[in-house]
Design a protein around this motif. Structure first.
Motif, PDB file in Angstrom:
ATOM      1  N   LEU A  27       0.836  -1.202   0.000  1.00  0.00           N
ATOM      2  CA  LEU A  27       0.000   0.000   0.000  1.00  0.00           C
ATOM      3  C   LEU A  27       0.868   1.248   0.000  1.00  0.00           C
ATOM      4  CD1 LEU A  27      -2.716  -0.922   2.673  1.00  0.00           C
ATOM      5  CD2 LEU A  27      -2.630  -1.516   0.254  1.00  0.00           C
ATOM      6  N   SER A  53      -4.032   5.394   2.389  1.00  0.00           N
ATOM      7  CA  SER A  53      -3.212   4.508   3.227  1.00  0.00           C
ATOM      8  C   SER A  53      -2.124   5.297   3.933  1.00  0.00           C
ATOM      9  CB  SER A  53      -2.583   3.416   2.377  1.00  0.00           C
ATOM     10  OG  SER A  53      -3.578   2.720   1.674  1.00  0.00           O
ATOM     11  N   TYR A  56      -3.663   7.322   6.810  1.00  0.00           N
ATOM     12  CA  TYR A  56      -3.975   6.507   7.994  1.00  0.00           C
ATOM     13  C   TYR A  56      -2.701   6.238   8.801  1.00  0.00           C
ATOM     14  CZ  TYR A  56      -8.316   5.596   5.392  1.00  0.00           C
ATOM     15  OH  TYR A  56      -9.475   5.735   4.700  1.00  0.00           O
ATOM     16  N   LEU A  61      -3.703   5.766  12.649  1.00  0.00           N
ATOM     17  CA  LEU A  61      -4.841   4.848  12.617  1.00  0.00           C
ATOM     18  C   LEU A  61      -4.367   3.466  12.201  1.00  0.00           C
ATOM     19  CD1 LEU A  61      -7.730   6.893  10.972  1.00  0.00           C
ATOM     20  CD2 LEU A  61      -7.543   6.132  13.334  1.00  0.00           C
ATOM     21  N   ASP A  62      -3.281   3.451  11.443  1.00  0.00           N
ATOM     22  CA  ASP A  62      -2.725   2.198  10.955  1.00  0.00           C
ATOM     23  C   ASP A  62      -1.255   2.149  11.372  1.00  0.00           C
ATOM     24  OD1 ASP A  62      -2.697  -0.210   9.745  1.00  0.00           O
ATOM     25  OD2 ASP A  62      -2.734   0.545   7.679  1.00  0.00           O
ATOM     26  N   GLU A  81      -1.825   0.585  21.702  1.00  0.00           N
ATOM     27  CA  GLU A  81      -3.020   1.139  21.086  1.00  0.00           C
ATOM     28  C   GLU A  81      -3.552   2.357  21.850  1.00  0.00           C
ATOM     29  OE1 GLU A  81      -7.438  -0.326  20.031  1.00  0.00           O
ATOM     30  OE2 GLU A  81      -6.051  -1.933  20.564  1.00  0.00           O
ATOM     31  N   ARG A  88      -3.621  10.750  19.188  1.00  0.00           N
ATOM     32  CA  ARG A  88      -4.603  11.189  18.189  1.00  0.00           C
ATOM     33  C   ARG A  88      -5.537  12.215  18.804  1.00  0.00           C
ATOM     34  NH1 ARG A  88      -5.105   5.861  16.588  1.00  0.00           N
ATOM     35  NH2 ARG A  88      -7.125   5.490  17.563  1.00  0.00           N
ATOM     36  N   PHE A  96     -12.549  13.345   6.956  1.00  0.00           N
ATOM     37  CA  PHE A  96     -12.599  12.364   5.864  1.00  0.00           C
ATOM     38  C   PHE A  96     -13.511  12.858   4.763  1.00  0.00           C
ATOM     39  CE2 PHE A  96     -11.876  10.005   9.828  1.00  0.00           C
ATOM     40  CZ  PHE A  96     -10.675   9.391   9.530  1.00  0.00           C
ATOM     41  N   PHE A  98     -16.158  11.346   3.789  1.00  0.00           N
ATOM     42  CA  PHE A  98     -17.488  11.234   4.376  1.00  0.00           C
ATOM     43  C   PHE A  98     -17.437  11.887   5.755  1.00  0.00           C
ATOM     44  CE2 PHE A  98     -20.851   8.783   6.575  1.00  0.00           C
ATOM     45  CZ  PHE A  98     -21.912   9.074   5.724  1.00  0.00           C
TER      46      PHE A  98
END
Ligand SMILES: Nc1ncnc2c1ncn2[C@@H]1O[C@H](COP(=O)(O)OP(=O)(O)OP(=O)(O)O)[C@@H](O)[C@H]1O
Ligand SMILES: [Mg+2]
Lengths: 235, 411
Positions: A27, A53, A56, A61-62, A81, A88, A96, A98
Motif C-alpha cells: 500500500l 493509506s 492513515y 490509525l494504521d 493502542e 490522536r 474524511f 465522508f
C-alpha cells in the motif's frame, strides 16, 4: 532573534505498509517525509495510489509494517493502542471524505465528543468552545440540528469543527471536499486554509483537484505507494 | 463518565423497543426469583415453626443409644464374652428430681417431666396402639403449645376427673370418640383403666394427632404400674436453634439420651437443603435466560454501531471507554429490570400471600411467605452480574474493531 530548533510535527521514517496475503500487496512503499509546523501540504496522486493509506499511517490509525512515525518528537513504533489513541486525541484532527458524524447527536454534541473524551475542560467550557467553533464555521444557528437535518457542506463543516475540538497541531484531511458541490468545495477549502498556521498548526490534505493542490504551500505526489516528482503544473 | 453515559443512553433510547424487551426479561426473571424464594423460604420457615412450636425442643429419655456395657465385660477385659443377657434395668430416669435440677441449672428455657407409655385403646372391639403421655398440665404448657391447640375442652380439664385423657383430632375421628366418652386403655403389662375423654386437640402434625394421648402423670404411672416413674423430660429453649448443642451437653452431663428436634427430623431438614438447592438452580436458570435477552440487545447494538465505534476510535477514544459504553447500556437495562423486578416480585408475593386454601383437617390458611431483603439482594445481584457478563463479550469484540477497515469501506 535566536533561532529555535523546530522539530517536524509529523515525520515518516522509511515507512512501508504491506498487506499479507498470497500476493503481498504494497500500500505504501518506503516513504520519508516531514511535516513542519505551519505547513500546508497537499497530497495528490492517481486513484488507488495509496494516498489514504499514507494518511492513515501518518494519523496513527494504521501501523507501518516497517519504519517509524515520529509525532511531535515522539517515536510511535513501540506505543500501544491506547497511547496512540491518546496522541490522536491530543495532537491530531481528522477530516474524511465522508463526514462520519454520529447520527443521533446534535452538531454541538458531535463537536464536544473529543473534548469529553479528553476531559480537560469543564462542561460549560466545552460547550462554549464547541459553540465558538461552530460559529466560526458559520453554523451557529444549526448547533442543535442532527446531521440528517443538514446539507452536505454543513455536515462537512461540523466534521471540521470536531477535528478542531482539542486544538490539534495537525489536521489530516482525506479528500474533505470529495463529496461536495463546487460552491461548498470553495467554502470548505477556504476554511481549511484559514486553519493553517494558527498556533503553528499544519494541515495535510489529500485532493484530486489540481487547482486546490496548487494553493498549498507544498505538494507531494504519490504513485504506486511511493513519493514521485510532482507532475508539471500544466499537464 | 458523562460521555459514556450519554452515548449509552442515546443508544438504548434509539433501540427503545428492544430495550424494553430486555428490561421485561430481566424484570420477569428477578420477579419470579423473588417470589419463588419468598414462597420456598416462607413454607420452610412455617413448617419449622410448626415443628418447633408444637414439639419439645429436646426430649430426654431413659433410652440409650447403645446397649449398656455388662459388668462381666468390664471386669474381664481381655476375654470376649458372648451370649450375655442384658441385665434387667428398672425403667425410668433415676432420681428424676435431681437430674431435672441438674439440667435446669444452666438452661435458658423450661423443662417438664413426663411419663411415656405404650398403650392399647380398645374401642368397638378393636385394639388400637397409642402413646400415653402423662404430664403435669401446668408444666407441660411451658414446654409445648399443646394447651393452645385444644379444639374442645381444656388441657387443665385433666385435673377435673380421675383417669381423664385428652386425645388428638385424628384419633377422635378415627375411633368416633367425643368429649365425655369413656374407653378402656390397657398397658403392655396387662393393667387397664377406664379413661374419660375430657378434651380434643389438634396440632396439625398428623402422627401426633393420630397417636398421642395426654393424661396426668399419675394416670400414666398407674398404667405403667410404677408410682413415681418419670421416663422423659421435655425441654423448651429460649433459642430453638441451639437445641442440638444443648442436647449434646445434657446427654454428656446426665448420660440419658437427649434428642433435639433437629435430630428427630434430620431427614426433613435434609430434604429442605435439597429443596433449597433446587430453588437456587431454578432461580439461576431463570436469570440466565433473562440475560440472553440482554446479550441479544447488546450484540445487535454493537453490530449496528460498528461505524460509530470506528469513528470514535479514530477520534482517539480508547478501547476501554468504547467497551464501557456497551457495558453501561447492559447495566442500565439490568438496573431498570432489577427495580421493576423488585416491584413485580413484591407484588406477586403479596398476591400469593392472599391466596387462601383449606386443608381437610385445618382451618383456612394462606400461603406462608417471607419478605427478606436477602432475596432481593441476591436476585438483583445475579441479574446485574449476568447483564455485565452478557454485555462484556459483544462489547469487547466491538471495541476491538480496526477503524481503518470501516473508514476505508465507508468512504
Ligand atoms: N484491504 C485491502 N486489500 C487489498 N487491497 C487493498 C486493501 N485496502 C486497500 N487496498 C489497495 O491499496 C491501494 C491503495 O489504496 P488507497 O485507498 O490508499 O488509495 P487512494 O490513493 O486513497 O485511492 P483513492 O484516490 O481512490 O482514494 C489500492 O490499490 C487499493 O485497492
Ligand atoms: Mg483515498
Amino acid at each position: 532573534m535566536t533561532k529555535i530548533e523546530a522539530h517536524p510535527l509529523i515525520e515518516a521514517r522509511g515507512i512501508t505498509r504491506t498487506l499479507p496475503g498470497e500476493i503481498e500487496a504494497v500500500l505504501v512503499h518506503d516513504i520519508d517525509l516531514a511535516i513542519q509546523p505551519g505547513e500546508f501540504v497537499a497530497i495528490t496522486g492517481p486513484s488507488g495510489s495509496g494516498k489514504s493509506s499514507l494518511m492513515y499511517l501518518l494519523g496513527l490509525l494504521d501501523t507501518p509494517t516497517r519504519g517509524d512515525i515520529v509525532i511531535d518528537g515522539h517515536s510511535t513504533a513501540t506505543l500501544d493502542e491506547d497511547r496512540k489513541a491518546q496522541l490522536r486525541l491530543e495532537t491530531l484532527g481528522f477530516v474524511f471524505q465522508f463526514h462520519f458524524l454520529l447520527a443521533e447527536f446534535s452538531a454541538l454534541d458531535n463537536v464536544m465528543l473529543p473534548m469529553r473524551a479528553l476531559g480537560k475542560l469543564s462542561e460549560e467550557a466545552m460547550r462554549a468552545r464547541a459553540m465558538s467553533l461552530l460559529t466560526r464555521l458559520g453554523l451557529a444557528e444549526h448547533s442543535h440540528k442532527r446531521p440528517d437535518q443538514m446539507s452536505g457542506g454543513q455536515r462537512q463543516r461540523v466534521a471540521i469543527a470536531r477535528a478542531l475540538a482539542n486544538d490539534p497541531k495537525v489536521i489530516l484531511a482525506d479528500e474533505p471536499t470529495g463529496n461536495l458541490d463546487t460552491h461548498s468545495t470553495e467554502q470548505v477549502f477556504d476554511i481549511i486554509r484559514e486553519l493553517v498556521g494558527e498556533g503553528g498548526r499544519s494541515v495535510v490534505i489529500v485532493t484530486h483537484d489540481p487547482n486546490l493542490a496548487r494553493r498549498a504551500s507544498r505538494r507531494l505526489h504519490v504513485v504506486d505507494g511511493a513519493l514521485a516528482p510532482v507532475p508539471d503544473a500544466n499537464s | 463518565m458523562g460521555l459514556t453515559l450519554s452515548i449509552a443512553f442515546t443508544h438504548i433510547r434509539w433501540r427503545l423497543r428492544q430495550t424494553m424487551v430486555g428490561v421485561v426479561g430481566v424484570a420477569t426473571g428477578v420477579g419470579f426469583a423473588i417470589m419463588m424464594a419468598s414462597l420456598m423460604e416462607g413454607s420452610q420457615k412455617d413448617f419449622v415453626a410448626q415443628l418447633v412450636d408444637g414439639l419439645p425442643h429436646i426430649t430426654v429419655s431413659d433410652e440409650r443409644r447403645a446397649p449398656p456395657v455388662q459388668p462381666a465385660t468390664s471386669v474381664y477385659t481381655d476375654a470376649y464374652i458372648h451370649n450375655l443377657v442384658t441385665k434387667d434395668r428398672r425403667p425410668g430416669i433415676k432420681n428424676p428430681l435431681s437430674v431435672m435440677h441438674m439440667v435446669e441449672e444452666n438452661l435458658s428455657g423450661a423443662i417438664a417431666p413426663s411419663v411415656r407409655a405404650n398403650v392399647l385403646v380398645r374401642q368397638a372391639g378393636r385394639d388400637v396402639g397409642a402413646i400415653m403421655l402423662g404430664v403435669d398440665p401446668l408444666r407441660e404448657a411451658r414446654v409445648s403449645n399443646i394447651a393452645t391447640k385444644m379444639v374442645e375442652g381444656e388441657l387443665s380439664n385433666l385435673n377435673r376427673a380421675s383417669n381423664a385423657i385428652v386425645i388428638g383430632g385424628r384419633m377422635a375421628l378415627r375411633l368416633g370418640l367425643r368429649v365425655g366418652n369413656t374407653l378402656p386403655i390397657s398397658a403392655s403389662n396387662g393393667r387397664s383403666i377406664a379413661a374419660t375423654v375430657v378434651g380434643i386437640y389438634r396440632t396439625g402434625v398428623a402422627q401426633i394427632d393420630d397417636t398421642t394421648i395426654y393424661s396426668l402423670t399419675r394416670t400414666a404411672q398407674i398404667l405403667a404400674g410404677q408410682s413415681a416413674l418419670i421416663n422423659e423430660f421435655h425441654l423448651k429453649l429460649a433459642d430453638a436453634m441451639t437445641a442440638r448443642e444443648v442436647a449434646q451437653r445434657i446427654e454428656a452431663d446426665t448420660g440419658y439420651k437427649s434428642v433435639s428436634w433437629q435430630e428427630a427430623h434430620e431427614d426433613l431438614l435434609n430434604a429442605f437443603q435439597i429443596r433449597n438447592f433446587i430453588m437456587y438452580a431454578v432461580v439461576g436458570a431463570i436469570l440466565l435466560v433473562a440475560s440472553f435477552g440482554t446479550y441479544n440487545i447488546i450484540s445487535t447494538i454493537t453490530h449496528e454501531k460498528t461505524r460509530d465505534i470506528a469513528i470514535m476510535k479514530s477520534l482517539g477514544l480508547k478501547r476501554n471507554l468504547v467497551r464501557r459504553i456497551f457495558v453501561i447500556e447492559a447495566l442500565i437495562i439490568g438496573l431498570i429490570g432489577m427495580v421493576a423486578g423488585f416491584l413485580l416480585g413484591y407484588a406477586m408475593t403479596r398476591a400469593l400471600a392472599l391466596v387462601e386454601f383449606r386443608s381437610p383437617f385445618g382451618d383456612a390458611t394462606s400461603l406462608p411467605v417471607v419478605y427478606d431483603v436477602k432475596h432481593y439482594a441476591l436476585a438483583g445481584g445475579i441479574a446485574l452480574l449476568a447483564s455485565f457478563i452478557a454485555a462484556w463479550l459483544p462489547a469487547s469484540k466491538a471495541s476491538g474493531v480496526n477503524p481503518v477497515e470501516i473508514i476505508r469501506g465507508a468512504s
